[in-house]
Structure formats: C-alpha cells, structure tokens
Design a protein around this motif. Structure first.
Motif, PDB file in Angstrom:
ATOM      1  N   ASP A 183       0.730  -1.193  -0.039  1.00  0.00           N
ATOM      2  CA  ASP A 183       0.027   0.137  -0.029  1.00  0.00           C
ATOM      3  C   ASP A 183       0.803   1.291   0.013  1.00  0.00           C
ATOM      4  O   ASP A 183       0.481   2.422   0.393  1.00  0.00           O
ATOM      5  CB  ASP A 183      -0.818   0.043   1.301  1.00  0.00           C
ATOM      6  N   LEU A 184       1.980   1.041  -0.291  1.00  0.00           N
ATOM      7  CA  LEU A 184       3.049   2.186  -0.514  1.00  0.00           C
ATOM      8  C   LEU A 184       2.454   3.371  -1.369  1.00  0.00           C
ATOM      9  O   LEU A 184       1.740   3.182  -2.416  1.00  0.00           O
ATOM     10  CB  LEU A 184       4.431   1.808  -0.957  1.00  0.00           C
ATOM     11  N   GLU A 185       3.031   4.607  -1.250  1.00  0.00           N
ATOM     12  CA  GLU A 185       2.562   5.759  -2.148  1.00  0.00           C
ATOM     13  C   GLU A 185       3.133   5.533  -3.497  1.00  0.00           C
ATOM     14  O   GLU A 185       4.253   4.839  -3.891  1.00  0.00           O
ATOM     15  CB  GLU A 185       2.963   7.058  -1.734  1.00  0.00           C
ATOM     16  N   PRO A 186       2.180   5.969  -4.450  1.00  0.00           N
ATOM     17  CA  PRO A 186       2.704   5.397  -5.903  1.00  0.00           C
ATOM     18  C   PRO A 186       3.692   5.786  -6.336  1.00  0.00           C
ATOM     19  O   PRO A 186       4.472   5.145  -7.283  1.00  0.00           O
ATOM     20  CB  PRO A 186       1.413   5.994  -6.701  1.00  0.00           C
ATOM     21  N   GLY A 187       4.269   7.160  -5.905  1.00  0.00           N
ATOM     22  CA  GLY A 187       5.497   7.816  -6.501  1.00  0.00           C
ATOM     23  C   GLY A 187       6.627   6.938  -5.919  1.00  0.00           C
ATOM     24  O   GLY A 187       7.503   6.875  -6.728  1.00  0.00           O
ATOM     25  N   ASN A 218      14.509  18.079   6.831  1.00  0.00           N
ATOM     26  CA  ASN A 218      13.397  17.429   5.701  1.00  0.00           C
ATOM     27  C   ASN A 218      14.219  16.351   5.242  1.00  0.00           C
ATOM     28  O   ASN A 218      15.386  16.412   4.511  1.00  0.00           O
ATOM     29  CB  ASN A 218      13.067  18.367   4.715  1.00  0.00           C
ATOM     30  N   THR A 219      13.889  15.099   5.214  1.00  0.00           N
ATOM     31  CA  THR A 219      14.511  13.828   4.876  1.00  0.00           C
ATOM     32  C   THR A 219      14.044  13.292   3.659  1.00  0.00           C
ATOM     33  O   THR A 219      14.741  12.256   2.847  1.00  0.00           O
ATOM     34  CB  THR A 219      14.327  12.783   5.727  1.00  0.00           C
ATOM     35  N   GLY A 220      13.085  13.977   2.751  1.00  0.00           N
ATOM     36  CA  GLY A 220      12.687  13.676   1.650  1.00  0.00           C
ATOM     37  C   GLY A 220      11.814  14.544   0.744  1.00  0.00           C
ATOM     38  O   GLY A 220      11.428  15.387   1.265  1.00  0.00           O
ATOM     39  N   GLU A 221      11.663  14.169  -0.560  1.00  0.00           N
ATOM     40  CA  GLU A 221      11.163  14.878  -1.728  1.00  0.00           C
ATOM     41  C   GLU A 221       9.582  15.014  -1.501  1.00  0.00           C
ATOM     42  O   GLU A 221       8.900  13.683  -1.448  1.00  0.00           O
ATOM     43  CB  GLU A 221      11.618  14.697  -2.904  1.00  0.00           C
ATOM     44  N   GLY A 222       9.007  16.040  -1.596  1.00  0.00           N
ATOM     45  CA  GLY A 222       7.603  16.130  -1.576  1.00  0.00           C
ATOM     46  C   GLY A 222       6.891  15.525  -2.792  1.00  0.00           C
ATOM     47  O   GLY A 222       5.386  14.910  -2.780  1.00  0.00           O
ATOM     48  N   LEU A 223       7.400  15.504  -4.022  1.00  0.00           N
ATOM     49  CA  LEU A 223       6.742  14.602  -5.106  1.00  0.00           C
ATOM     50  C   LEU A 223       6.588  13.125  -4.890  1.00  0.00           C
ATOM     51  O   LEU A 223       5.841  12.609  -5.528  1.00  0.00           O
ATOM     52  CB  LEU A 223       7.671  14.960  -6.326  1.00  0.00           C
ATOM     53  N   LYS A 224       7.273  12.681  -3.978  1.00  0.00           N
ATOM     54  CA  LYS A 224       6.902  11.030  -3.597  1.00  0.00           C
ATOM     55  C   LYS A 224       5.424  11.130  -2.845  1.00  0.00           C
ATOM     56  O   LYS A 224       5.133   9.882  -2.825  1.00  0.00           O
ATOM     57  CB  LYS A 224       8.080  10.774  -2.583  1.00  0.00           C
ATOM     58  N   THR A 225       5.091  12.168  -2.326  1.00  0.00           N
ATOM     59  CA  THR A 225       3.946  11.899  -1.336  1.00  0.00           C
ATOM     60  C   THR A 225       2.867  12.885  -1.850  1.00  0.00           C
ATOM     61  O   THR A 225       2.419  13.818  -0.844  1.00  0.00           O
ATOM     62  CB  THR A 225       4.197  11.895   0.150  1.00  0.00           C
ATOM     63  N   LEU A 226       2.391  12.869  -2.996  1.00  0.00           N
ATOM     64  CA  LEU A 226       1.276  14.029  -3.405  1.00  0.00           C
ATOM     65  C   LEU A 226       0.090  13.704  -2.972  1.00  0.00           C
ATOM     66  O   LEU A 226      -0.826  14.823  -2.931  1.00  0.00           O
ATOM     67  CB  LEU A 226       1.387  13.853  -4.927  1.00  0.00           C
ATOM     68  N   ASP A 227      -0.344  12.649  -2.741  1.00  0.00           N
ATOM     69  CA  ASP A 227      -1.735  12.203  -2.223  1.00  0.00           C
ATOM     70  C   ASP A 227      -2.442  12.954  -1.363  1.00  0.00           C
ATOM     71  O   ASP A 227      -3.400  13.321  -1.451  1.00  0.00           O
ATOM     72  CB  ASP A 227      -1.837  10.547  -2.029  1.00  0.00           C
ATOM     73  N   PRO A 228      -1.524  13.167  -0.129  1.00  0.00           N
ATOM     74  CA  PRO A 228      -2.193  14.030   0.936  1.00  0.00           C
ATOM     75  C   PRO A 228      -2.577  15.358   0.502  1.00  0.00           C
ATOM     76  O   PRO A 228      -3.443  16.197   1.135  1.00  0.00           O
ATOM     77  CB  PRO A 228      -1.201  14.097   2.205  1.00  0.00           C
ATOM     78  N   ILE A 256      -0.833   9.167   7.291  1.00  0.00           N
ATOM     79  CA  ILE A 256      -0.182   9.437   5.943  1.00  0.00           C
ATOM     80  C   ILE A 256       1.099   9.405   5.819  1.00  0.00           C
ATOM     81  O   ILE A 256       1.665   9.383   4.922  1.00  0.00           O
ATOM     82  CB  ILE A 256      -0.878  10.900   5.541  1.00  0.00           C
ATOM     83  N   ALA A 257       1.925   9.768   7.174  1.00  0.00           N
ATOM     84  CA  ALA A 257       3.242   9.707   6.867  1.00  0.00           C
ATOM     85  C   ALA A 257       4.000   8.186   6.982  1.00  0.00           C
ATOM     86  O   ALA A 257       4.748   7.656   7.810  1.00  0.00           O
ATOM     87  CB  ALA A 257       3.891  10.489   8.247  1.00  0.00           C
ATOM     88  N   LYS A 258       3.905   7.512   5.812  1.00  0.00           N
ATOM     89  CA  LYS A 258       4.025   6.154   5.702  1.00  0.00           C
ATOM     90  C   LYS A 258       5.842   5.878   5.890  1.00  0.00           C
ATOM     91  O   LYS A 258       6.030   4.882   6.288  1.00  0.00           O
ATOM     92  CB  LYS A 258       3.487   5.632   4.226  1.00  0.00           C
ATOM     93  N   SER A 259       6.430   6.820   5.324  1.00  0.00           N
ATOM     94  CA  SER A 259       8.010   6.741   5.517  1.00  0.00           C
ATOM     95  C   SER A 259       8.285   6.461   6.954  1.00  0.00           C
ATOM     96  O   SER A 259       9.400   6.148   7.389  1.00  0.00           O
ATOM     97  CB  SER A 259       8.514   7.677   4.975  1.00  0.00           C
ATOM     98  N   LEU A 260       7.582   6.982   7.983  1.00  0.00           N
ATOM     99  CA  LEU A 260       7.762   6.631   9.372  1.00  0.00           C
ATOM    100  C   LEU A 260       6.929   5.781   9.926  1.00  0.00           C
ATOM    101  O   LEU A 260       6.981   5.593  11.314  1.00  0.00           O
ATOM    102  CB  LEU A 260       7.380   8.197  10.128  1.00  0.00           C
ATOM    103  N   ASN A 261       6.273   5.036   9.302  1.00  0.00           N
ATOM    104  CA  ASN A 261       5.394   3.888   9.636  1.00  0.00           C
ATOM    105  C   ASN A 261       5.994   2.599  10.352  1.00  0.00           C
ATOM    106  O   ASN A 261       6.074   1.348   9.566  1.00  0.00           O
ATOM    107  CB  ASN A 261       4.079   3.699   9.195  1.00  0.00           C
ATOM    108  N   ILE A 262       7.164   2.763  11.153  1.00  0.00           N
ATOM    109  CA  ILE A 262       7.835   1.562  11.658  1.00  0.00           C
ATOM    110  C   ILE A 262       7.142   1.249  13.177  1.00  0.00           C
ATOM    111  O   ILE A 262       7.507   2.089  14.009  1.00  0.00           O
ATOM    112  CB  ILE A 262       9.134   1.661  11.550  1.00  0.00           C
ATOM    113  N   GLY A 263       6.431   0.390  13.249  1.00  0.00           N
ATOM    114  CA  GLY A 263       5.576   0.104  14.544  1.00  0.00           C
ATOM    115  C   GLY A 263       6.511  -0.365  15.805  1.00  0.00           C
ATOM    116  O   GLY A 263       5.996  -0.218  16.988  1.00  0.00           O
ATOM    117  N   ASN A 264       7.782  -1.139  15.249  1.00  0.00           N
ATOM    118  CA  ASN A 264       8.593  -1.605  16.268  1.00  0.00           C
ATOM    119  C   ASN A 264       9.782  -1.147  16.038  1.00  0.00           C
ATOM    120  O   ASN A 264      10.642  -1.769  15.341  1.00  0.00           O
ATOM    121  CB  ASN A 264       8.555  -3.051  16.166  1.00  0.00           C
TER     122      ASN A 264
END
Length: 433
Positions: free
Chosen positions: A180-184, A398-408, A319-327
């Motif tokens: 379910d990762l962001e399409p970009g 800022n660790t990454g480019e906004g074009l990678k996460t346009l959906d939100p 929405i912050a999937k790049s930070l979604n590490i639960g453990n």
C-alpha cells in the motif's frame, strides 16, 4: 565475511592526496559491550543486542577541518570518520551529501523563533531522500564483505535508493515494500529495472519476512542493507550531522528536530555531534535533540511520555508512511539521546502534517514529503508548548522530496483561479483591474 581495515595510508589513484586510514577497528554491542571484528552481523552473539561500529579515537582525532574541506563535494569528504570507503575505488555510491542548509527566516518569524532557524534539505540527494547516505555506506561495505547482491525491507525511500545504487554499478538487487505504499515511491523503485516485491502487510511484516529470507541458502550471497550490514548502513546517517556542523561554520546547533521511524537517524546525528567534539573538529558545546513522530505511529513518543525505557510496538496508520515503523529497532537509543540532551518528543496528526508541508513550502520554497511535514508541525508544537527555546539556533531535518507523497495534498491544493484564454476572463477573476 569480514572487513579488513587498512593499517596505513594508501595512495589514491582517483584524486590528489593520500587515502585516509580506516578508523573502524571492529563492532561493539551497545548493550553489553562485547566486541567483534568488522563482520557482516547486526546482533550480538552474547546478548542479542545491536552492534555498532567501534572507532580508534586517535585516528578520529587525526582528521582535520582542512582535510575535510579539501575532500569531494559529497559524503566521502568525511571518509576519515567512516567505517568504509576510504579508497574511492572501493565505493558503491551515488555520491550523495552536501545538501542545502536553508535559512528559514520567514518560517522562524511566523513561529516566533528569534535564535535562527535552518532546514537541512536532504531531498536534494540523488534519489531525493537521506537514504542515499546510508545505502552508499551499506553497499560499499557489502562489496568489501564479498556480497554479490543487495536487498532491503523499506517504507519507500530506502527501496528507491537501493534500486538506484544497484542500477548504477550493475549489481542485482531485491527490494521488499508494503503493497500500500505511495504510488510515487513504487514507481521510483520500479523504474530502475531491479526486482521489486510488494508484500501484503505492514513494514514490520516486510521486515520480519526479509529477516527470515536472509537466513536461507538462496540469499546467502545477499547483503540486506538494513539488516546483516546494518552497523555500516547506520553510520551513513552521521554525515547529516557532520554537514550541519560544517555548513554552520564548524559549530553544533543548539537545537535539532529530527523525524523518527526506527529512531536511527536521530541517534546518529547526535553521535556525529559527539564525535566531532571528541575529535576536536568543533568546540564542545551543549545541544538538545528533539524527536518528531506521526500520531498514527508514535511508539517512541508514547515511551517518552510514560517514562519508559522499553518501546512498545504499535500498529501503524496515517499518511506519514515513511515513518510507519511500529516496532522501531533504535527506539530505546533515541530515547537515551533525547533524555541525555534534555530534549522531548512531539507527535502530530494527519491534518497538522499536511499543514506542516504547506507551511514549509510557502515560507522556504522547500517541498517536503510527509515526514518533513511531521517535523515542521512538531516544531510548531514544541514552540507553542514551551519545550523548545525560541531564542536558540535550531535546525530541522527534511528527509525526503514532496513529489513522492502527493496524495495527501491533492485534495487541499490546486489552481487558485480558473480562467478562459482572454483578458476579459482574467479581469473578471480579479487578476487585473
């Protein structure tokens, strides 16, 4: 598989001047202190604690500002402080680093910060995230250790970087991502023509699967960059801290706000500051480290709030999937750094994250991915709560480019006007008198 650290300075056929000696003398367990050689292992054989690189302090102190400044315009200018890559011929790298440190005066004014605010913008790296730093170290270590393939479990940015590094040098790679990762991020991983495996599960499920694959015969020739060569991989994050200090004129900022997924980036920026001070490259001063998490995945924030030393796993959302590490593997060590420096942890929801992205873009011209929105929104929260001193110099990452996460952003930003191709229509829209 074992790395051998060079024992003396070597001639460098790729650049003027000598190759610095490798300062890494082995691996050491963060928990029990057991020591090992420079091997392909991330867990202690004695207590199963995490391993990290152990350095010779004399070789670290031998590195000077002048040597660094005379080096290449990328992370390898710090080769004398890193565990691999002293000889350019050994490197597997996109040559990331020396990304902009952007003065954020307009954002500072809005937030009431008077001590100076900077944004370290790692979206300027080759695959547009800080992960290029860690992969360049990990892939270089993998080559030295004799591996013939590289792989990873990733929330997106790491997958992008591993696939790109492999493509650059013609090395096979296999990257595993949640489906379910962001399409970009999916497209950017796939475009390099490497093997991309989408897993129906969370990042923690993906990470567990790759841990099991790493033990199979079919993957014995494969370096999983954030697993079996993780000690070397993690050291790449130190270069963010080195650069911040160098770009500030060889001084450490008083406060730094860092997004947290595994927690490793925060621990390594703090480590970079400590190493620079211990080596005499910068003046030893005090600094405060703040962590930023999404409310949808906040295990480190929860542990901090409750005074826990143990980080309890959570099921990620938001929405912050790049930070979604639960453990988060480095959660306890991130807590140590935050508490030791007198810092704090903030968490923000999806609406605040989107606003953070917009605030940063509107005031600095930097378009961040959702992790950057988390950091800016947490910065605002820390100021409003009185936890961050507005009179002290502050750096946010800022660790990454906004074009990678346009959906939100697509539902909330777009054209401010719509007109026909005529002056009359433009005038009716109020754009001209």
């Amino acid at each position: 598989m074992t790395l051998t650290a060079p024992g003396s300075v070597q001639a460098d056929s790729h650049a003027h001047g000598p190759v610095p000696p490798c300062p890494a003398r082995g691996l050491v367990c963060r928990n029990c202190g057991a020591t090992f050689g420079l091997i392909a292992e991330h867990a202690c054989a004695e207590c199963f604690g995490p391993l990290e690189v152990d350095y010779d302090p004399e070789l670290m102190r031998a590195v000077t500002r002048e040597q660094i400044e005379a080096g290449p315009q990328n992370i390898w200018r710090y080769a004398g402080l890193l565990p691999v890559g002293q000889d350019p011929a050994d490197r597997v790298s996109l040559d990331p680093g020396l990304t902009p440190l952007v003065r954020a005066d307009r954002l500072a004014a809005e937030l009431g910060l008077t001590g100076g605010l900077w944004v370290k913008d790692d979206s300027a790296n080759p695959t547009h995230s800080f992960k290029d730093r860690v992969v360049s170290l990990a892939a270089t270590a993998a080559k030295r250790l004799g591996y013939t393939k590289i792989a990873c479990a990733s929330t997106g940015n790491l997958a992008n970087s591993v696939a790109a590094h492999a493509a650059r040098v013609g090395l096979p790679s296999v990257v595993f991502i949640p489906s379910d990762l962001e399409p970009g991020k999916v497209v950017q991983s796939a475009v390099y023509g490497q093997t991309l495996v989408a897993v129906d599960g969370s990042y923690d499920d993906v990470n567990r699967l790759t841990s099991e694959l790493a033990e199979t015969d079919e993957f014995e020739d494969t370096a999983f960059v954030n697993q079996n060569v993780r000690p070397y991989y993690a050291e790449g994050s130190k270069t963010v801290g080195y650069e911040i200090a160098e770009q500030l004129g060889w001084r450490i900022p008083a406060q730094v706000v860092i997004p947290m997924a595994s927690g490793s980036l925060l621990t390594k920026v703090d480590k970079a500051f400590r190493e620079l001070a211990a080596a005499g490259i910068v003046e030893a001063t005090e600094w405060t480290v703040f962590g930023a998490q999404s409310a949808g995945c906040d295990p480190i924030a929860t542990a901090f709030d409750n005074g826990w030393d143990v980080v309890k796993p959570v099921k990620p959302s938001g929405i912050a999937k790049s930070l979604n590490i639960g453990n988060p593997a480095d959660g306890p060590y991130a807590l140590d750094a935050i508490r030791r420096t007198g810092g704090s942890v903030g968490r923000v929801g999806d609406e605040a994250i989107v606003q953070g992205i917009r605030d940063l873009a509107r005031t600095t011209g930097v378009f961040a991915e959702t992790a950057g929105g988390v950091t800016v929104a947490v910065l605002r929260q820390l100021v409003e709560d009185g936890r961050l001193d507005p009179a002290k110099e502050t750096v946010v990452l800022n660790t990454g480019e906004g074009l990678k996460t346009l959906d939100p952003l697509e539902p909330v930003v777009g054209p401010t006007h719509r007109v026909e191709p005529s002056l009359k229509s433009v005038r009716q829209a109020g754009l001209i008198g």
